[in-house]
Design an enzyme around this catalytic site. Sequence first.
Site, PDB file in Angstrom:
ATOM      1  N   HIS A  13       0.828  -1.208   0.000  1.00  0.00           N
ATOM      2  CA  HIS A  13       0.000   0.000   0.000  1.00  0.00           C
ATOM      3  C   HIS A  13       0.856   1.250   0.000  1.00  0.00           C
ATOM      4  O   HIS A  13       0.538   2.235  -0.660  1.00  0.00           O
ATOM      5  CB  HIS A  13      -0.902  -0.029   1.244  1.00  0.00           C
ATOM      6  CG  HIS A  13      -1.857   1.108   1.332  1.00  0.00           C
ATOM      7  ND1 HIS A  13      -1.466   2.375   1.714  1.00  0.00           N
ATOM      8  CD2 HIS A  13      -3.185   1.175   1.094  1.00  0.00           C
ATOM      9  CE1 HIS A  13      -2.536   3.173   1.690  1.00  0.00           C
ATOM     10  NE2 HIS A  13      -3.577   2.472   1.313  1.00  0.00           N
ATOM     11  N   LEU A  74      -4.594  -7.363   2.929  1.00  0.00           N
ATOM     12  CA  LEU A  74      -5.401  -8.376   3.619  1.00  0.00           C
ATOM     13  C   LEU A  74      -6.607  -8.794   2.799  1.00  0.00           C
ATOM     14  O   LEU A  74      -6.924  -9.981   2.708  1.00  0.00           O
ATOM     15  CB  LEU A  74      -5.900  -7.827   4.960  1.00  0.00           C
ATOM     16  CG  LEU A  74      -5.082  -8.130   6.190  1.00  0.00           C
ATOM     17  CD1 LEU A  74      -5.790  -7.578   7.406  1.00  0.00           C
ATOM     18  CD2 LEU A  74      -4.818  -9.617   6.334  1.00  0.00           C
ATOM     19  N   ALA A  75      -7.304  -7.825   2.245  1.00  0.00           N
ATOM     20  CA  ALA A  75      -8.576  -8.112   1.574  1.00  0.00           C
ATOM     21  C   ALA A  75      -8.626  -7.375   0.244  1.00  0.00           C
ATOM     22  O   ALA A  75      -7.994  -6.337   0.072  1.00  0.00           O
ATOM     23  CB  ALA A  75      -9.750  -7.667   2.443  1.00  0.00           C
ATOM     24  N   GLY A  77     -10.083  -4.751  -2.254  1.00  0.00           N
ATOM     25  CA  GLY A  77     -10.701  -3.453  -2.002  1.00  0.00           C
ATOM     26  C   GLY A  77     -10.536  -2.612  -3.249  1.00  0.00           C
ATOM     27  O   GLY A  77     -10.169  -3.127  -4.317  1.00  0.00           O
ATOM     28  N   HIS A  79      -8.274  -0.470  -3.899  1.00  0.00           N
ATOM     29  CA  HIS A  79      -6.871  -0.489  -4.360  1.00  0.00           C
ATOM     30  C   HIS A  79      -6.584  -1.724  -5.211  1.00  0.00           C
ATOM     31  O   HIS A  79      -5.963  -1.625  -6.261  1.00  0.00           O
ATOM     32  CB  HIS A  79      -5.920  -0.483  -3.162  1.00  0.00           C
ATOM     33  CG  HIS A  79      -5.904   0.806  -2.410  1.00  0.00           C
ATOM     34  ND1 HIS A  79      -6.032   2.031  -3.018  1.00  0.00           N
ATOM     35  CD2 HIS A  79      -5.767   1.069  -1.087  1.00  0.00           C
ATOM     36  CE1 HIS A  79      -5.975   2.986  -2.104  1.00  0.00           C
ATOM     37  NE2 HIS A  79      -5.823   2.429  -0.928  1.00  0.00           N
TER      38      HIS A  79
END
Lengths: 140, 140
Positions: A13, A74-75, A77, A79
């Site tokens: 990120h 993690l998940a 999204g 992004h």
Amino acid sequence: MMENNIGVLVLGHGSSLPYNKQVVSAVADMIAKNIENTVVKTAFLNIDTPTLYEGLKSFEGTGVNRIVAMPCFLAPGVHTTKDIPRVLGIEEGDNRTMIQLGGADIELLYAEPLGADPCIAGIACRKIEDALSEKTGMSD
Amino acid sequence: MMENNIGVLVLGHGSSLPYNKQVVSAVADMIAKNIENTVVKTAFLNIDTPTLYEGLKSFEGTGVNRIVAMPCFLAPGVHTTKDIPRVLGIEEGDNRTMIQLGGADIELLYAEPLGADPCIAGIACRKIEDALSEKTGMSD
């Protein structure tokens, strides 16, 4: 364990603090040890460098003919489903494209983010136990 | 495995897409199975609900006398070091405070995020192998 000539681009990120880059880089080092004969690089969506474009360019001259972009998130999204595919040139919802690097045609694959996994719950449980036994602290 | 009367508030980032809440909720369910006699709830910093405040309130009447807030984030960042502590009423850099819930004094502890862990690299390697063997897809 896998065929040769594979590049792995671990995507973070990015952050104005150093921790995201540290964690993503440490995970990338572990991936490099787990998968033989693979060239592992990192790249970051925001703030940190290399950028995604620079990360792809960094495989020039390495001899890889396939690159897997692995979102270290993690998940899924916005992004991972929109921002990163747009920069990589992958259609939203798709998971592959062809790119040119140093004059060579390279297949670029897009892996899924980590997702829910029992081992993530296991890490969380250790962090919870640390907090209860007063072993926490922001330093690391 | 742990003392009774402990609450765990699993904190997610939140998202305009459903995946963050799904992953954080699934991890919370796994934590609840791993740690006996613990009340596990979820809360989200952005967009999704319950909010952090609602998450803390949800322990009213459960009998817990300590709550561990567990940030379900890969790495420390601005959210975990500034935004969440501010909402929880924990001094930046500290990891505990006392709160009042339903007239009772409750110790609120703040755990560390997941961090770099070999098992996260292991999940990433499986996702990379899935991408190489064309098992990826945005559905799950």
